[in-house]
Design an enzyme around this catalytic site. Structure first.
Site, PDB file in Angstrom:
ATOM      1  N   HIS A  65       0.841  -1.195   0.000  1.00  0.00           N
ATOM      2  CA  HIS A  65       0.000   0.000   0.000  1.00  0.00           C
ATOM      3  C   HIS A  65       0.876   1.245   0.000  1.00  0.00           C
ATOM      4  O   HIS A  65       2.025   1.214   0.430  1.00  0.00           O
ATOM      5  CB  HIS A  65      -0.932   0.026   1.211  1.00  0.00           C
ATOM      6  N   CYS A 176       9.747   4.484  29.672  1.00  0.00           N
ATOM      7  CA  CYS A 176      10.133   5.237  30.864  1.00  0.00           C
ATOM      8  C   CYS A 176      11.510   5.843  30.610  1.00  0.00           C
ATOM      9  O   CYS A 176      12.182   5.469  29.644  1.00  0.00           O
ATOM     10  CB  CYS A 176      10.142   4.350  32.109  1.00  0.00           C
TER      11      CYS A 176
END
Length: 671
Positions: A65, A176
């Protein structure tokens, strides 16, 4: 999608043997239908997209695509191969190939087609019907959604339920500042909740070792997105058009079920985010960080810079500490090894290590500033951020100057990005115009406006740290110890750690004492929980006892997050206990005058610590205090019969667990 595909765009006997040949064959049908104007130009765009990431999916599916200027209308072509074509899927070749073409700039059309198709491909009845269909018109109607797929074996049992409801699909990103523990604990917690809720979940852990991107088709098929992060999510634009739940990483650990419920609500309301590809790291999106409180976003920006700075501190600090261990402190004044280096002399090797470490330290402030700006406004902000950090070093503004320079650079770039420009200039904006204008603005502000006041403040802070002695030093140690142990890797912990690491950018005796106290206190929570589960096993559940074994290693390695499962299960007893232990350790470390040049490492860098035996004594004393308190508090309330009750907290990942993987969680099987 019926208007996207017709019988002429279906090839039920696709003879191509390669993905490029398959794309060319299906694209030729698009050209014949008047949907594509330039075959070779369009195929070049398809190939460019394919080069970024394979478009094969498990189950024999290929979905090449792209968006292209050579496409006149959104189009979908379908081909069925008898031989199979390799589109890079893990389980082998694809026999069902879908070529999706969207006009350039038609992001919504492209996303809608990809999302709709990806959802239907999850239905085994749909793919089975496509493999059995012999009429191109019927296949086009099936792909277009006009004819529902007929299950191969319908249910006959009178008491059986009707068709099972399709599971709700969520993709999540966890991260984190250090990418060591919270990232993976949040992923584990979300996965456990997904299994309990019957949610199909795929998690991308953006950890310390990098990350493996979620498959675009998986993102397209998702009903909602959860970001549990304390640093900026990388490549946000992938999630454009999806409902986004944007929270800190600790929320992903502590309340995953609530986040999934919120994701369902947002999806039901039809809320979507708008995330610009050229502002990937910026806060723009209804569901993204732009809706967060300013204080939360500010902490995210700062932690982004700190997380990139820590490896420089670790490498440089360890090299400098090793050089002192080999050649003594006077090695810092040795002449350049480029002018004199004797292979057989220990001092030459010590000087080499010292000068390499010093060179690494020279990047600390520019890296801090650059990646704070990057966290705010993505790649266009890197240059002005680094320039501002370098200027901070030039004017002796140090760590504080780097913080301010990074924030200024990010703010300036975000302001420039809001200016609407002609489409012909968009291509050069992020690589030329924005870095140029922002660098000039940040340079002016740092040199002329804010530089000198910040340098004076940095100098005052350095003098204060160097002048700490006696009770003042002990009080600072207590405060740092409390901050390190209050949330064990959360905001207060990271503020204390960033304060200590910032002092290493321009090391002084006072800043080295602060670093030692911070690391010592941060080791206490997991070590205390490990010791408590060993001494009084009956006070802890089976899962907690297992976590206790892992906590020995995590605590010894200065990974405070090892105590989080215990704190989550019993916060009123665990958190005050470890805070008391951390305060004792921080106070003793400062009182003993322990120093540390390495920002991490735990017991593995003890030989590089000033007053190492007293340092270990401080850690042991704080661990003993925390252990005694938690055992006492738990013993007052917890009955022996409750000791074997199953715990619900997520298991702490072991240090050897693979990092940066995509983690998938399927719903628990229904009985």
């Amino acid at each position: 999608m019926s208007e996207l595909i017709t019988a002429e765009l279906v090839d039920l006997d696709l003879s191509a043997e390669t993905k490029s040949a398959a794309s060319r064959s299906l694209a030729g049908r698009m050209v014949a239908a008047g949907r594509v104007t330039d075959l070779d130009g369009f195929l070049a765009d398809v190939a460019a997209r394919e080069a970024q990431m394979p478009t094969g999916l498990d189950g024999g599916i290929g979905i090449p695509h792209c968006r292209s200027a050579h496409v006149t209308a959104p189009t979908l072509a379908f081909g069925r191969s008898t031989r199979g074509i390799d589109f890079g899927a893990p389980d082998g070749p694809a026999d069902l190939v879908f070529l999706i073409a969207a006009p350039a700039g038609a992001d919504d059309d492209h996303l809608t087609m990809l999302s709709s198709l990806a959802r239907r491909l999850m239905d085994p009845a749909f793919t089975a019907a496509l493999r059995a269909e012999s009429d191109p018109a019927a296949a086009a109607a099936l792909v277009g959604g006009e004819e529902p797929p007929v299950p191969a074996e319908p249910e006959e049992a009178s008491g059986a339920p009707e068709a099972a409801q399709e599971p709700f699909r969520i993709v999540a990103v966890t991260s984190c500042p250090t990418g060591i523990a919270h990232t993976y604990m949040a992923a584990e917690s979300l996965e456990a909740a997904a299994r309990a809720e019957g949610v199909l979940l795929s998690v991308e852990t953006q950890g310390s070792a990098g990350f493996e991107r979620l498959d675009p088709a998986v993102i397209a098929a998702a009903d909602a997105v959860i970001w549990a992060h304390d640093v900026e999510v990388r490549e946000k634009a992938r999630f454009d058009g999806k409902p986004v739940v944007d929270v800190g990483v600790k929320a992903g650990i502590n309340r995953p079920a609530e986040l999934m419920a919120e994701a369902r609500v947002k999806a039901r309301r039809g809320e979507i985010s708008r995330l610009s590809a050229d502002r990937d790291g910026a806060d723009d999106g209804a569901g993204g960080g732009g809706s967060a409180h300013f204080g939360v976003r500010l902490r995210t920006y700062l932690m982004s810079g700190v997380s990139y700075m820590v490896p420089f501190v670790a490498a440089g600090g360890l090299l400098i500490a090793l050089s002192f261990a080999i050649g003594g402190y006077e090695i810092a004044s040795a002449r350049s090894v480029a002018e004199h280096f004797a292979w057989s002399e220990a001092d030459s090797w010590a000087a080499l290590l010292n000068q390499i470490g010093t060179a690494a330290f020279g990047f600390l402030v520019p890296v801090l500033a650059g990646y704070i700006a990057y966290g705010m406004a993505d790649r266009p902000a890197l240059v002005p951020g680094f320039v501002g950090g370098a200027i901070a070093l030039t004017i002796d503004a140090g760590f504080l100057g780097g913080l301010v320079a990074g924030l200024l650079a990010g703010a300036v770039v975000m302001a420039i990005q809001r200016v609407k420009v002609h489409p012909t200039l968009r291509g050069i904006m992020p690589v030329l115009v924005i870095p140029l204008l922002a660098s000039v603005a940040v340079g002016f502000l740092m040199f002329i406006v804010v530089g000198k006041p910040i340098a004076s403040l940095q100098s005052a802070l350095t003098d204060w740290l160097n002048g700490l002695s006696g009770s003042n030093a002990v009080v600072l140690g207590v405060v740092l110890g409390l901050m390190m142990c209050f949330d064990m890797g959360g905001p207060l912990n990271k503020v204390a750690y960033a304060f200590a690491v910032g002092g290493l950018a321009d090391p002084t005796p006072g800043s080295l004492k602060v670093m030692a106290a911070v690391m010592a206190a941060g080791m206490v929570p997991p070590l205390a929980m490990a010791l408590a589960t060993t001494v009084r096993r009956r006070l802890f559940s089976r899962t907690e006892r297992e976590n206790g074994r892992a906590a020995w290693v995590l605590g010894a390695s200065f990974i405070s997050e090892g105590a989080i499962p215990f704190a989550a299960a019993d916060p009123l007893r665990v958190i005050p206990s470890v805070m008391a232990g951390g305060a004792v350790t921080g106070a003793l470390s400062m009182a003993f005058g322990c120093t540390l040049r390495a920002p991490h490492g735990g017991v593995f860098v003890v030989p590089l610590i000033g007053e190492p035996f007293l340092y270990l004594l401080a850690v042991a004393a704080g661990t003993a205090v925390a252990t005694g308190l938690v055992i006492t508090l738990k013993g007052l309330r917890r009955s022996p019969q409750a000791a074997d009750a199953p715990a619900e907290e997520p298991k702490v990942p072991s240090p050897s667990e693979p990092r940066g993987r995509i983690r998938e969680s399927a719903p628990a099987p229904q009985e």
